[in-house]
Design a protein around this motif. Structure first.
Motif, PDB file in Angstrom:
ATOM      1  N   THR A 241      71.717 -34.611 -41.227  1.00  0.00           N
ATOM      2  CA  THR A 241      70.886 -33.437 -41.518  1.00  0.00           C
ATOM      3  C   THR A 241      70.132 -32.992 -40.273  1.00  0.00           C
ATOM      4  O   THR A 241      70.012 -31.788 -39.996  1.00  0.00           O
ATOM      5  N   TRP A 242      69.607 -33.949 -39.517  1.00  0.00           N
ATOM      6  CA  TRP A 242      68.857 -33.630 -38.295  1.00  0.00           C
ATOM      7  C   TRP A 242      69.760 -32.942 -37.263  1.00  0.00           C
ATOM      8  O   TRP A 242      69.368 -31.934 -36.657  1.00  0.00           O
ATOM      9  N   VAL A 243      70.964 -33.482 -37.065  1.00  0.00           N
ATOM     10  CA  VAL A 243      71.905 -32.853 -36.141  1.00  0.00           C
ATOM     11  C   VAL A 243      72.270 -31.466 -36.644  1.00  0.00           C
ATOM     12  O   VAL A 243      72.394 -30.513 -35.866  1.00  0.00           O
ATOM     13  N   GLY A 244      72.406 -31.322 -37.960  1.00  0.00           N
ATOM     14  CA  GLY A 244      72.712 -30.017 -38.541  1.00  0.00           C
ATOM     15  C   GLY A 244      71.624 -28.996 -38.274  1.00  0.00           C
ATOM     16  O   GLY A 244      71.912 -27.809 -38.070  1.00  0.00           O
ATOM     17  N   LEU A 245      70.371 -29.441 -38.270  1.00  0.00           N
ATOM     18  CA  LEU A 245      69.268 -28.519 -37.972  1.00  0.00           C
ATOM     19  C   LEU A 245      69.353 -27.980 -36.540  1.00  0.00           C
ATOM     20  O   LEU A 245      68.893 -26.871 -36.260  1.00  0.00           O
ATOM     21  N   MET A 246      69.940 -28.765 -35.665  1.00  0.00           N
ATOM     22  CA  MET A 246      70.057 -28.330 -34.261  1.00  0.00           C
ATOM     23  C   MET A 246      71.079 -27.214 -34.079  1.00  0.00           C
ATOM     24  O   MET A 246      71.135 -26.581 -33.027  1.00  0.00           O
ATOM     25  N   ALA A 247      71.879 -26.958 -35.106  1.00  0.00           N
ATOM     26  CA  ALA A 247      72.990 -26.012 -34.964  1.00  0.00           C
ATOM     27  C   ALA A 247      72.537 -24.558 -34.871  1.00  0.00           C
ATOM     28  O   ALA A 247      73.241 -23.726 -34.297  1.00  0.00           O
ATOM     29  N   THR A 248      71.374 -24.227 -35.452  1.00  0.00           N
ATOM     30  CA  THR A 248      70.905 -22.837 -35.427  1.00  0.00           C
ATOM     31  C   THR A 248      69.609 -22.740 -34.616  1.00  0.00           C
ATOM     32  O   THR A 248      68.775 -23.651 -34.646  1.00  0.00           O
ATOM     33  N   ASP A 249      69.452 -21.611 -33.929  1.00  0.00           N
ATOM     34  CA  ASP A 249      68.319 -21.429 -33.012  1.00  0.00           C
ATOM     35  C   ASP A 249      66.959 -21.568 -33.700  1.00  0.00           C
ATOM     36  O   ASP A 249      66.051 -22.183 -33.175  1.00  0.00           O
ATOM     37  N   GLY A 250      66.827 -21.018 -34.887  1.00  0.00           N
ATOM     38  CA  GLY A 250      65.531 -21.028 -35.548  1.00  0.00           C
ATOM     39  C   GLY A 250      65.110 -22.364 -36.114  1.00  0.00           C
ATOM     40  O   GLY A 250      63.955 -22.541 -36.534  1.00  0.00           O
ATOM     41  N   THR A 251      66.046 -23.346 -36.143  1.00  0.00           N
ATOM     42  CA  THR A 251      65.722 -24.663 -36.706  1.00  0.00           C
ATOM     43  C   THR A 251      65.921 -25.802 -35.713  1.00  0.00           C
ATOM     44  O   THR A 251      65.631 -26.954 -36.026  1.00  0.00           O
ATOM     45  N   ALA A 252      66.402 -25.484 -34.526  1.00  0.00           N
ATOM     46  CA  ALA A 252      66.736 -26.522 -33.543  1.00  0.00           C
ATOM     47  C   ALA A 252      65.517 -27.315 -33.082  1.00  0.00           C
ATOM     48  O   ALA A 252      65.645 -28.453 -32.629  1.00  0.00           O
ATOM     49  N   HIS A 253      64.317 -26.725 -33.195  1.00  0.00           N
ATOM     50  CA  HIS A 253      63.108 -27.382 -32.709  1.00  0.00           C
ATOM     51  C   HIS A 253      62.539 -28.393 -33.703  1.00  0.00           C
ATOM     52  O   HIS A 253      61.631 -29.156 -33.373  1.00  0.00           O
ATOM     53  N   LEU A 254      63.036 -28.400 -34.933  1.00  0.00           N
ATOM     54  CA  LEU A 254      62.491 -29.264 -35.977  1.00  0.00           C
ATOM     55  C   LEU A 254      62.886 -30.724 -35.751  1.00  0.00           C
ATOM     56  O   LEU A 254      63.960 -31.019 -35.237  1.00  0.00           O
ATOM     57  N   GLY A 255      62.007 -31.625 -36.167  1.00  0.00           N
ATOM     58  CA  GLY A 255      62.237 -33.045 -35.957  1.00  0.00           C
ATOM     59  C   GLY A 255      62.751 -33.750 -37.191  1.00  0.00           C
ATOM     60  O   GLY A 255      63.178 -33.132 -38.166  1.00  0.00           O
ATOM     61  N   MET A 256      62.676 -35.093 -37.152  1.00  0.00           N
ATOM     62  CA  MET A 256      63.199 -35.904 -38.236  1.00  0.00           C
ATOM     63  C   MET A 256      62.394 -35.719 -39.523  1.00  0.00           C
ATOM     64  O   MET A 256      62.951 -35.861 -40.621  1.00  0.00           O
ATOM     65  N   GLY A 257      61.096 -35.400 -39.401  1.00  0.00           N
ATOM     66  CA  GLY A 257      60.286 -35.172 -40.597  1.00  0.00           C
ATOM     67  C   GLY A 257      60.843 -34.032 -41.441  1.00  0.00           C
ATOM     68  O   GLY A 257      60.983 -34.148 -42.660  1.00  0.00           O
ATOM     69  N   ALA A 258      61.171 -32.921 -40.770  1.00  0.00           N
ATOM     70  CA  ALA A 258      61.758 -31.777 -41.474  1.00  0.00           C
ATOM     71  C   ALA A 258      63.140 -32.135 -42.017  1.00  0.00           C
ATOM     72  O   ALA A 258      63.525 -31.687 -43.104  1.00  0.00           O
ATOM     73  N   ALA A 259      63.887 -32.955 -41.270  1.00  0.00           N
ATOM     74  CA  ALA A 259      65.216 -33.380 -41.728  1.00  0.00           C
ATOM     75  C   ALA A 259      65.111 -34.213 -42.997  1.00  0.00           C
ATOM     76  O   ALA A 259      65.930 -34.062 -43.911  1.00  0.00           O
ATOM     77  N   LEU A 260      64.097 -35.077 -43.082  1.00  0.00           N
ATOM     78  CA  LEU A 260      63.905 -35.886 -44.285  1.00  0.00           C
ATOM     79  C   LEU A 260      63.577 -35.006 -45.494  1.00  0.00           C
ATOM     80  O   LEU A 260      64.073 -35.233 -46.598  1.00  0.00           O
ATOM     81  N   GLY A 261      62.719 -33.995 -45.268  1.00  0.00           N
ATOM     82  CA  GLY A 261      62.394 -33.070 -46.355  1.00  0.00           C
ATOM     83  C   GLY A 261      63.618 -32.300 -46.816  1.00  0.00           C
ATOM     84  O   GLY A 261      63.842 -32.133 -48.022  1.00  0.00           O
ATOM     85  N   ALA A 262      64.417 -31.840 -45.846  1.00  0.00           N
ATOM     86  CA  ALA A 262      65.639 -31.112 -46.188  1.00  0.00           C
ATOM     87  C   ALA A 262      66.620 -32.016 -46.922  1.00  0.00           C
ATOM     88  O   ALA A 262      67.277 -31.591 -47.883  1.00  0.00           O
ATOM     89  N   LEU A 263      66.714 -33.282 -46.488  1.00  0.00           N
ATOM     90  CA  LEU A 263      67.611 -34.231 -47.144  1.00  0.00           C
ATOM     91  C   LEU A 263      67.156 -34.512 -48.571  1.00  0.00           C
ATOM     92  O   LEU A 263      67.980 -34.546 -49.494  1.00  0.00           O
TER      93      LEU A 263
END
Length: 340
Positions: A241-263
């Motif tokens: 999920t974290w690597v997936g967040l890096m795929a788009t410009d508007g979400t690339a800056h988010l960290g593992m905390g945001a990835a956990l919430g998304a997961l």
């Protein structure tokens, strides 16, 4: 016939919910923001799908290895390849009809390995129980890393889902508990009086298999490895999920905390609708919105991540479906030559 119609009706309802969420999500994007949504998808780093593919494929392999551990107390040692093939075929089937995959993966493994399918049902129940606990831990970790965001979004969802008063909810809960108790008593009487019927014997056999699978957790010889695999599965999910967040410009800056919430909320979306269609991307978009990401950008990223998971299951599931008989034919042929 009635059972098939009921299953079809349930599937249609949840599929309809997924399609509704797709339509609703698009409606949430203002007309003047459509360019940002399409731009987010067109400028996405699709090369990152490769590490996501590898990470999630590894998570499926680890799940197969964990499933093998659950079979050991029952005296079964299926081959890793067959177990992995069965897991992926199960995921593939779940895209079409939810929960069908659980049955199919047991059936396929039983066909090529000397493992009774009814006993495998118990291991599936045990796996799901562990996954529920694991998802709860993910929510707790999210509470630690993003307590304000999760609380705000959770309250919003709960407020939308439960609009009735507390008394009504308690009454409904007590009524549900009463029905379960009556049903339990009725089943016990029915099993006792009609134990000679074939259908009762079949149900008892399935229940015995489920119970054996559940208590097998207590008898695991590799409890530590089982826990390690369970943690690794969800760690890989979070990493993907974290690597997936890096795929788009508007979400690339988010960290593992945001990835956990998304997961956490994305996993709920995978449960709510068949294959997570609509719900997965919508829930991720709403969580990312709480992290300051515009809905259209979050929805684009959620859609991309959903597509990546869908593609992985379709590819690996289809390959597994093709390789399953070929692998076992060669394996049996080799064993036959060895014995001669």
């Amino acid at each position: 016939m009635k059972k098939r119609l009921l299953s079809f009706a349930k599937y249609a309802v949840f599929l309809g919910l997924g399609l509704f969420l797709v339509w609703w999500s698009f409606r949430q994007i203002p007309d003047d923001k459509w360019d940002e949504f399409t731009k987010s998808l067109s400028t996405a780093n699709y090369w990152l799908l490769i590490p996501v593919f590898v990470i999630l494929a590894l998570s499926h392999l680890v799940r197969a290895l964990r499933w093998k551990i659950l079979m050991q107390p029952m005296g079964y040692q299926p081959r890793v390849a067959n177990t992995f093939f069965a897991v992926m075929i199960g995921y593939l089937a779940n895209l079409a009809i939810p929960r069908l995959g659980e049955v199919l993966k047991c059936t396929f493994l039983a066909r090529y390995e000397k493992v009774p399918a009814e006993k495998l049902v118990g291991t599936i129940v045990a796996e799901r129980a562990v996954d529920v606990v694991s998802l709860g831990i993910v929510f707790m970790l999210t509470m630690v890393t993003q307590s304000d965001i999760l609380a705000e979004y959770g309250n919003e969802l709960i407020g939308q889902l439960f609009k009735k008063g507390e008394n009504i909810s308690i009454t409904a809960l007590l009524l549900f508990a009463g029905i379960l108790i009556i049903l339990f008593i009725a089943l016990r009487v029915w099993f006792k009086q009609f134990s000679h019927l074939k259908i009762v014997m079949v149900i008892k056999k399935i229940i015995a298999g489920v119970w054996e699978g559940l208590i097998s957790i207590r008898r695991l010889k590799q409890k530590g490895l089982f826990i390690l695999y369970s943690a690794l599965i969800w760690l890989l999910y979070a990493a993907g999920t974290w690597v997936g967040l890096m795929a788009t410009d508007g979400t690339a800056h988010l960290g593992m905390g945001a990835a956990l919430g998304a997961l956490a909320f994305g996993s709920i979306g995978m449960i709510v609708t068949p294959g997570g269609i609509g719900a997965f991307a919508f829930f991720i978009a709403k969580v990312l919105e709480e992290n300051g990401v515009p809905f259209e950008i979050g929805f684009a990223n959620g859609t991309l991540q959903w597509f990546a998971q869908f593609l992985i299951v379709v590819l690996l599931g289809s390959i597994s479906l093709l390789l399953f008989p070929v692998y076992n034919k060669k394996k049996n042929s080799h064993e036959s030559h060895s014995s001669n």
